[in-house]
Design a protein around this motif. Structure first.
Motif, PDB file in Angstrom:
ATOM      1  N   ALA A  71      32.829 -41.799 127.001  1.00  0.00           N
ATOM      2  CA  ALA A  71      32.444 -40.583 127.712  1.00  0.00           C
ATOM      3  C   ALA A  71      31.783 -39.550 126.815  1.00  0.00           C
ATOM      4  O   ALA A  71      31.104 -38.662 127.296  1.00  0.00           O
ATOM      5  CB  ALA A  71      33.683 -39.963 128.375  1.00  0.00           C
ATOM      6  N   ASN A  72      31.965 -39.645 125.510  1.00  0.00           N
ATOM      7  CA  ASN A  72      31.400 -38.626 124.629  1.00  0.00           C
ATOM      8  C   ASN A  72      30.020 -39.003 124.100  1.00  0.00           C
ATOM      9  O   ASN A  72      29.480 -38.334 123.244  1.00  0.00           O
ATOM     10  CB  ASN A  72      32.347 -38.329 123.459  1.00  0.00           C
ATOM     11  CG  ASN A  72      32.578 -39.557 122.590  1.00  0.00           C
ATOM     12  OD1 ASN A  72      32.221 -40.655 122.964  1.00  0.00           O
ATOM     13  ND2 ASN A  72      33.193 -39.337 121.431  1.00  0.00           N
ATOM     14  N   SER A  81      36.758 -41.170 133.991  1.00  0.00           N
ATOM     15  CA  SER A  81      35.749 -41.134 132.936  1.00  0.00           C
ATOM     16  C   SER A  81      34.684 -40.116 133.311  1.00  0.00           C
ATOM     17  O   SER A  81      33.961 -40.291 134.300  1.00  0.00           O
ATOM     18  CB  SER A  81      35.120 -42.520 132.760  1.00  0.00           C
ATOM     19  OG  SER A  81      34.083 -42.481 131.808  1.00  0.00           O
ATOM     20  N   SER A  91      31.307 -37.837 132.286  1.00  0.00           N
ATOM     21  CA  SER A  91      30.142 -37.693 131.415  1.00  0.00           C
ATOM     22  C   SER A  91      29.195 -36.688 132.049  1.00  0.00           C
ATOM     23  O   SER A  91      29.482 -36.134 133.118  1.00  0.00           O
ATOM     24  CB  SER A  91      29.428 -39.037 131.235  1.00  0.00           C
ATOM     25  OG  SER A  91      28.736 -39.405 132.420  1.00  0.00           O
ATOM     26  N   SER A  92      28.062 -36.463 131.415  1.00  0.00           N
ATOM     27  CA  SER A  92      27.063 -35.553 131.984  1.00  0.00           C
ATOM     28  C   SER A  92      26.298 -36.207 133.123  1.00  0.00           C
ATOM     29  O   SER A  92      25.439 -35.576 133.736  1.00  0.00           O
ATOM     30  CB  SER A  92      26.085 -35.097 130.899  1.00  0.00           C
ATOM     31  OG  SER A  92      26.735 -34.278 129.953  1.00  0.00           O
ATOM     32  N   ARG A 119      36.882 -33.775 128.825  1.00  0.00           N
ATOM     33  CA  ARG A 119      36.752 -35.231 128.988  1.00  0.00           C
ATOM     34  C   ARG A 119      38.017 -35.952 128.527  1.00  0.00           C
ATOM     35  O   ARG A 119      38.388 -36.992 129.084  1.00  0.00           O
ATOM     36  CB  ARG A 119      35.518 -35.711 128.220  1.00  0.00           C
ATOM     37  CG  ARG A 119      34.230 -35.157 128.812  1.00  0.00           C
ATOM     38  CD  ARG A 119      32.989 -35.559 128.034  1.00  0.00           C
ATOM     39  NE  ARG A 119      31.821 -34.872 128.588  1.00  0.00           N
ATOM     40  CZ  ARG A 119      30.567 -35.129 128.247  1.00  0.00           C
ATOM     41  NH1 ARG A 119      30.318 -36.073 127.354  1.00  0.00           N
ATOM     42  NH2 ARG A 119      29.571 -34.457 128.791  1.00  0.00           N
ATOM     43  N   ASP A 155      24.071 -37.963 126.503  1.00  0.00           N
ATOM     44  CA  ASP A 155      23.546 -38.350 127.799  1.00  0.00           C
ATOM     45  C   ASP A 155      22.141 -38.935 127.656  1.00  0.00           C
ATOM     46  O   ASP A 155      21.523 -38.859 126.601  1.00  0.00           O
ATOM     47  CB  ASP A 155      23.550 -37.155 128.764  1.00  0.00           C
ATOM     48  CG  ASP A 155      22.654 -36.032 128.295  1.00  0.00           C
ATOM     49  OD1 ASP A 155      21.447 -36.271 128.152  1.00  0.00           O
ATOM     50  OD2 ASP A 155      23.157 -34.916 128.092  1.00  0.00           O
TER      51      ASP A 155
END
Length: 461
Positions: free
Chosen positions: A341-342, A422, A424-425, A412, A345
């Motif tokens: 998730a980190n 999960s 994310s952007s 997150r 993007d």
């Protein structure tokens, strides 16, 4: 706390102020680690430009300027002089704020880089230079906890039961409380490697690994790159060319000027598109290091191919000094829950450097300059990131690009560890339901995570 040695304020600066242009700003220049001669010179310089510089510290002081001291050093000095804690409204600033104010001919807005580095933040920065992300995050979490406290820490007992304060952080805090400074922080701050890495990573397009390689090759500063004829890519060449401008703060007024330019460009090539100012400025900050924009269109798919058109519009008006465009490479079925998730993007974006015209009244000011750029330059270079998001992902992109970095990391982490989701952007995936969550707003994302909505102005963690 063991008091530091007190120093008498030098009388060589005891001269009356000339015409004061900014009576609401009262400056005290700390002689500690600076010396009386330099303090006298800076005092004369400030007064000659209409600044109110006082010879002694008092409760009326609004800005304390220091050189080669940490914020903890200065705070301890002030407490020892007054016998009580200073007001939290007093700005404890490094010399860079003073020199930039002299250059501008007026007090510049106070931003994070002007404030004397707190001990834990400096250690976090040094850990980043060592590519030790875990240690850096640990120090930044601890620093954020201390910043959030409604009181100034005076004893270790006040830290009991507080989260995110590891043994290393507590060891540094204890040393500062007892001795007024930390030997680890001081040795780090003055180390050749720390100073070199800070200077080299300050070049646009240069990351930690490249800077570390250059350091091991004997390079210490941007000027060393020029002298040795180092091979640089396009981004690094631009970063070196506009180094001074890109390492100065960007004001909210400048961000607003760029906003008008971006809105005009987007409206010209895709009527009906939506543009949002992101990053620290959306969080309410008055200054920042760059300017970020998120662009979308309410009709899904209309945003495809938008970025090249925007770039052509800007280049046609000589507004870009540098640009690098990347396509949207995100595919939900491939880049969803399986990808950490980190990760950065994968939107269509343009990393750029804008050529921003200065207001006419700002081009003739006298000041202190550290570069060989024209003193009367009618423009300055500003980092600008343009990001295009499909409308279905816009809420997630808005949350991700608002920041702060630490806030996003914690959010997150909460999603993964507490909710088995999960985030994310691009999307929110629910591992319990094995499906993606569709939302229209940030508020809905917080609701799915079981959290009260946190407005952007409260995300400066």
């Amino acid at each position: 706390m063991i008091p530091l040695k007190r120093r008498k304020v030098s009388q060589t600066v005891n001269q009356p102020n000339q015409t004061c242009k900014f009576p609401h700003v009262s400056i005290f220049i700390l002689e500690r680690k600076m010396g009386s001669t330099r303090r006298a010179f800076l005092t004369r310089l400030g007064r000659s430009k209409g600044f109110l510089i006082t010879d002694t510290y008092s409760s009326s002081i609004t800005h304390v300027v220091s050189e080669n001291n940490t914020g903890d050093d200065v705070q301890t000095w002030i407490d020892n002089q007054t016998g009580q804690e200073s007001s939290s409204s007093v700005h404890l600033l490094g010399i860079i704020w003073f020199t930039e104010s002299m250059e501008a001919g007026q007090p510049v807005p106070v931003e994070d880089r002007h404030i004397l580095k707190e001990a834990l933040e400096l250690l976090a920065e040094n850990a980043e230079y060592s590519d030790n992300e875990g240690r850096s995050v640990a120090f930044r979490r601890a620093a954020s906890v201390l910043k959030a406290l409604p009181y100034r820490v005076q004893t270790m007992d006040q830290l009991k039961c507080l989260p995110c304060l590891g043994e290393h952080s507590q060891r540094v805090i204890k040393e500062i409380l007892e001795d007024g400074t930390s030997s680890e922080v001081e040795s780090t701050r003055h180390s050749e490697q720390f100073q070199a890495m800070k200077a080299l990573t300050g070049i646009f397009g240069v990351g930690v690994k490249t800077a570390d390689r250059w350091f091991r090759e004997g390079l210490r500063s941007p000027s060393d790159l020029i002298c040795t004829g180092q091979q640089l890519n396009r981004a690094q060449q631009a970063g070196l060319q506009f180094y001074d401008d890109l390492n100065k703060h960007v004001t909210k007024a400048e961000a607003d000027m760029i906003s008008e330019i971006v809105k005009e460009a987007v409206s010209a090539v895709l009527p009906g598109a939506e543009i949002q100012l992101m990053g620290g400025f959306r969080r309410g900050k008055e200054v920042g290091h760059d300017v970020d924009f998120l662009i979308t269109h309410p009709e899904e798919g209309r945003e495809e191919g938008l970025m090249p058109k925007i770039i052509n519009w800007l280049e046609g008006r000589n507004l870009l000094l540098y640009q690098k465009w990347t396509r949207n490479s995100y595919l939900e079925k491939l880049d969803g829950p399986a990808r950490p998730a980190n990760n950065m993007d994968r939107f269509e974006r343009c990393f750029s450097i804008f050529k921003l015209d200065r207001p006419a009244e700002a081009t003739g000011s006298e000041g202190v300059r550290s570069s060989d750029q024209s003193e009367a330059s009618s423009w300055r270079a500003v980092r600008v990131d343009l990001v295009v998001s499909p409308y279905s992902q816009f809420a997630f992109a808005t949350l991700g690009w608002t920041g702060s970095k630490l806030f996003e990391r914690e959010l997150r982490r909460w999603a993964g560890q507490e909710k088995r989701m999960s985030l994310s952007s691009h999307a929110l995936y629910d591992s319990n339901q094995r499906c993606y969550v569709r939302v229209q707003s940030e508020e809905e994302i917080f609701a799915y995570l079981g959290l009260e909505f946190i407005p952007p102005c409260e995300r400066n963690a």
